[in-house]
Design a protein around this motif. Structure first.
Motif, short mmCIF file in Angstrom:
data_model
loop_
_atom_site.label_atom_id
_atom_site.label_comp_id
_atom_site.label_asym_id
_atom_site.label_seq_id
_atom_site.Cartn_x
_atom_site.Cartn_y
_atom_site.Cartn_z
N ALA A 256 0.84 22.14 4.75
CA ALA A 256 2.02 22.87 4.27
C ALA A 256 2.31 24.10 5.13
CB ALA A 256 1.82 23.28 2.82
N ALA A 257 1.24 24.79 5.54
CA ALA A 257 1.39 25.97 6.41
C ALA A 257 0.83 25.66 7.79
CB ALA A 257 0.65 27.16 5.80
N ALA B 57 10.08 15.84 1.92
CA ALA B 57 9.29 16.73 2.78
C ALA B 57 9.51 16.42 4.25
CB ALA B 57 7.80 16.60 2.43
N VAL B 58 9.75 15.16 4.56
CA VAL B 58 10.08 14.76 5.94
C VAL B 58 11.38 13.95 5.86
CG1 VAL B 58 7.83 14.85 7.02
CG2 VAL B 58 8.40 12.87 5.64
N PRO B 59 12.53 14.64 5.82
CA PRO B 59 13.81 13.96 5.59
C PRO B 59 14.08 12.89 6.64
CG PRO B 59 14.05 16.35 5.45
CD PRO B 59 12.68 16.08 5.99
N ARG B 60 14.66 11.79 6.18
CA ARG B 60 15.09 10.72 7.07
C ARG B 60 16.42 10.19 6.55
NH1 ARG B 60 11.95 5.14 6.17
NH2 ARG B 60 13.97 4.45 6.93
N GLY C 23 0.81 -1.21 0.00
CA GLY C 23 0.00 0.00 0.00
C GLY C 23 0.85 1.26 0.00
N VAL C 24 0.40 2.28 -0.74
CA VAL C 24 1.08 3.57 -0.78
C VAL C 24 0.34 4.55 0.13
CG1 VAL C 24 1.95 5.43 -2.23
CG2 VAL C 24 1.75 3.12 -3.17
N ASN C 25 1.07 5.15 1.06
CA ASN C 25 0.51 6.13 1.99
C ASN C 25 1.15 7.50 1.79
OD1 ASN C 25 -1.26 4.49 3.71
ND2 ASN C 25 0.62 3.44 4.29
N PRO C 26 0.48 8.57 2.23
CA PRO C 26 1.13 9.88 2.18
C PRO C 26 2.49 9.91 2.86
CG PRO C 26 -1.20 10.15 2.60
CD PRO C 26 -0.93 8.67 2.65
N THR C 27 2.64 9.19 3.97
CA THR C 27 3.94 9.18 4.65
C THR C 27 5.04 8.61 3.76
OG1 THR C 27 5.06 8.58 6.72
CG2 THR C 27 3.63 6.91 5.76
N ASP C 28 4.67 7.69 2.84
CA ASP C 28 5.66 7.11 1.94
C ASP C 28 6.14 8.13 0.92
OD1 ASP C 28 5.42 4.50 3.09
OD2 ASP C 28 3.57 4.21 1.98
N TYR C 29 5.20 8.81 0.27
CA TYR C 29 5.66 9.76 -0.76
C TYR C 29 6.19 11.05 -0.16
CZ TYR C 29 0.77 11.64 -0.80
OH TYR C 29 -0.46 12.17 -0.47
N LYS C 30 5.78 11.39 1.04
CA LYS C 30 6.39 12.56 1.69
C LYS C 30 7.84 12.28 2.06
CE LYS C 30 2.09 14.55 3.50
NZ LYS C 30 1.29 14.84 4.72
N ALA C 31 8.11 11.07 2.56
CA ALA C 31 9.49 10.71 2.88
C ALA C 31 10.34 10.67 1.62
CB ALA C 31 9.53 9.35 3.58
N ARG C 32 9.80 10.10 0.56
CA ARG C 32 10.54 10.01 -0.70
C ARG C 32 10.81 11.40 -1.31
NH1 ARG C 32 8.35 11.89 -4.86
NH2 ARG C 32 6.50 10.59 -4.70
N VAL D 120 -7.95 15.64 9.87
CA VAL D 120 -6.90 15.50 8.86
C VAL D 120 -6.29 16.84 8.45
CG1 VAL D 120 -8.52 15.61 6.91
CG2 VAL D 120 -6.35 14.39 6.64
N ALA D 121 -6.99 17.94 8.71
CA ALA D 121 -6.50 19.26 8.28
C ALA D 121 -6.90 20.27 9.34
CB ALA D 121 -7.09 19.63 6.93
N LEU D 122 -6.10 20.36 10.38
CA LEU D 122 -6.45 21.18 11.55
C LEU D 122 -6.65 22.64 11.17
CD1 LEU D 122 -6.86 21.16 14.64
CD2 LEU D 122 -4.44 21.75 14.85
N GLY D 123 -5.74 23.21 10.39
CA GLY D 123 -5.85 24.62 10.06
C GLY D 123 -7.10 24.93 9.26
N ALA D 124 -7.37 24.10 8.25
CA ALA D 124 -8.52 24.34 7.39
C ALA D 124 -9.84 24.12 8.09
CB ALA D 124 -8.43 23.45 6.15
N ASN D 125 -9.86 23.20 9.06
CA ASN D 125 -11.13 22.76 9.63
C ASN D 125 -11.37 23.19 11.07
OD1 ASN D 125 -11.65 21.38 7.22
ND2 ASN D 125 -10.73 19.48 7.97
N LEU D 126 -10.40 23.86 11.70
CA LEU D 126 -10.53 24.15 13.13
C LEU D 126 -11.76 25.01 13.43
CD1 LEU D 126 -9.49 23.81 15.97
CD2 LEU D 126 -7.88 25.70 15.57
#
Length: 313
Positions: A235-236, A43-46, A31-40, A209-215
């Motif tokens: 992103a922000a 965006a979230v260096p490891r 399965g492909v998750n956002p955490t996978d493509y963000k790491a690749r 899932v989107a605290l800023g947009a939905n708070l």
């Protein structure tokens, strides 16, 4: 790190062997998750040494076990979680090696594709819902009910005895959320979205899932002393309305799965498998790619494909 087409490639490497406490799994679905493509993407260096096989989640069959693992587990169907967390051997391969506790029995009635959808999304949903105790009789708002975390949050909340309202952005996504069992589905773009949720009842807990947009919407519909649990970064960074949060006596909880206690993850895995066995977890629409199409798979996930992107080694 970089764009999928630039940095992902299929190569032959030596098959890993299970060490003490590990199992070797023949992967049938990844399965492909956002955490996978963000790491690749970076965006979230490891740290990465030499090479990294991506993807945390998958499903397959145990082919061999390491020292200290019950030999009877060989031949067992399993779903996998967090395979690439701090490790080289992700699930985007014909074989992977994981600690035995991260290979969870997959009931015979559940497909490998469904098993590969669980992992990060379902465990995240479970923790967001149940980390503070039972939600039986409570009203839960699931933001983004057509996403993978949202989908399993709806189903796990219903299993736990909660009333569930979810927000979506389109009729297509509304149909998915309704199919998952949400009691009320609201298009958050509607001018009266908050009124629709309030009419359903004051909310005890929000899976966000989107605290800023939905708070602002969340604060408009929660009851005093509610909890908002957010599991994704935008992103922000959001601007926090401190006075409104104080007035609501709200608890804001932030979740990153990699720091969740092992005991909580193991409890989530056990509960998810029980829900699977009971037929209470269902598949999202599948976008299937072969292993040599992994770059296209990542591009589809990043573009917001509705459903779940699966790679089949």
């Amino acid at each position: 790190m970089g764009k999928a087409a630039d940095v992902l490639r299929v190569e032959e490497v030596d098959r890993p062997e299970p060490g003490p406490g590990e199992v070797l799994v023949r992967v049938h679905a990844s399965g492909v998750n956002p955490t996978d493509y963000k790491a690749r993407s970076g965006a979230v260096p490891r740290p990465m040494a030499d090479f990294q096989i991506p993807h945390h989640d998958g499903a397959g069959v145990i082919e061999a076990v390491g020292a200290g693992v019950d030999p009877g587990r060989a031949g067992e169907r399993v779903w996998l979680l967090m395979a690439a967390a701090g490790r080289r051997w992700g699930t985007a391969a014909e074989w992977t090696v994981v600690p035995a506790r991260q290979a969870v029995p997959l009931p015979d009635g559940a497909s490998f594709e469904l098993g590969a959808m669980l992992g990060v999304p379902a465990v995240t949903a479970h923790y967001c819902l149940l980390a503070d105790g039972p939600v039986n009789g409570q009203t839960v708002l699931v933001a983004g009910g057509a996403g993978a975390v949202g989908h399993f949050a709806i189903e796990l909340a219903k299993r736990a005895g909660a009333r569930v309202v979810t927000t979506v952005s389109s009729p297509e996504k509304a149909a998915l959320a309704e199919k998952a069992g949400a009691d009320l589905v609201v298009n958050y773009r509607s001018p009266d979205a908050a009124d629709q949720v309030r009419a359903f009842g004051p909310v005890d807990r929000v899976v966000e899932v989107a605290l800023g947009a939905n708070l602002a919407l969340d604060l408009a519909v929660i009851r005093p002393h509610a909890t908002i649990v957010t599991y994704a970064a935008e992103a922000a960074n959001p601007e926090l309305p401190v006075r409104a949060c104080m007035t609501a006596n709200v608890t804001l909880k932030f979740v990153l799965l990699y720091g969740v206690p092992v005991a909580a993850i193991e409890q989530a895995a056990a509960d998810i498998s029980a829900a699977l066995a009971a037929g209470q977890l269902t598949s999202l629409p599948v976008h299937k790619f072969p292993l040599d199409g992994i770059a296209a798979a990542h591009e589809a996930a990043e573009s917001g494909a509705v459903g779940k992107v699966i790679v089949t080694p």
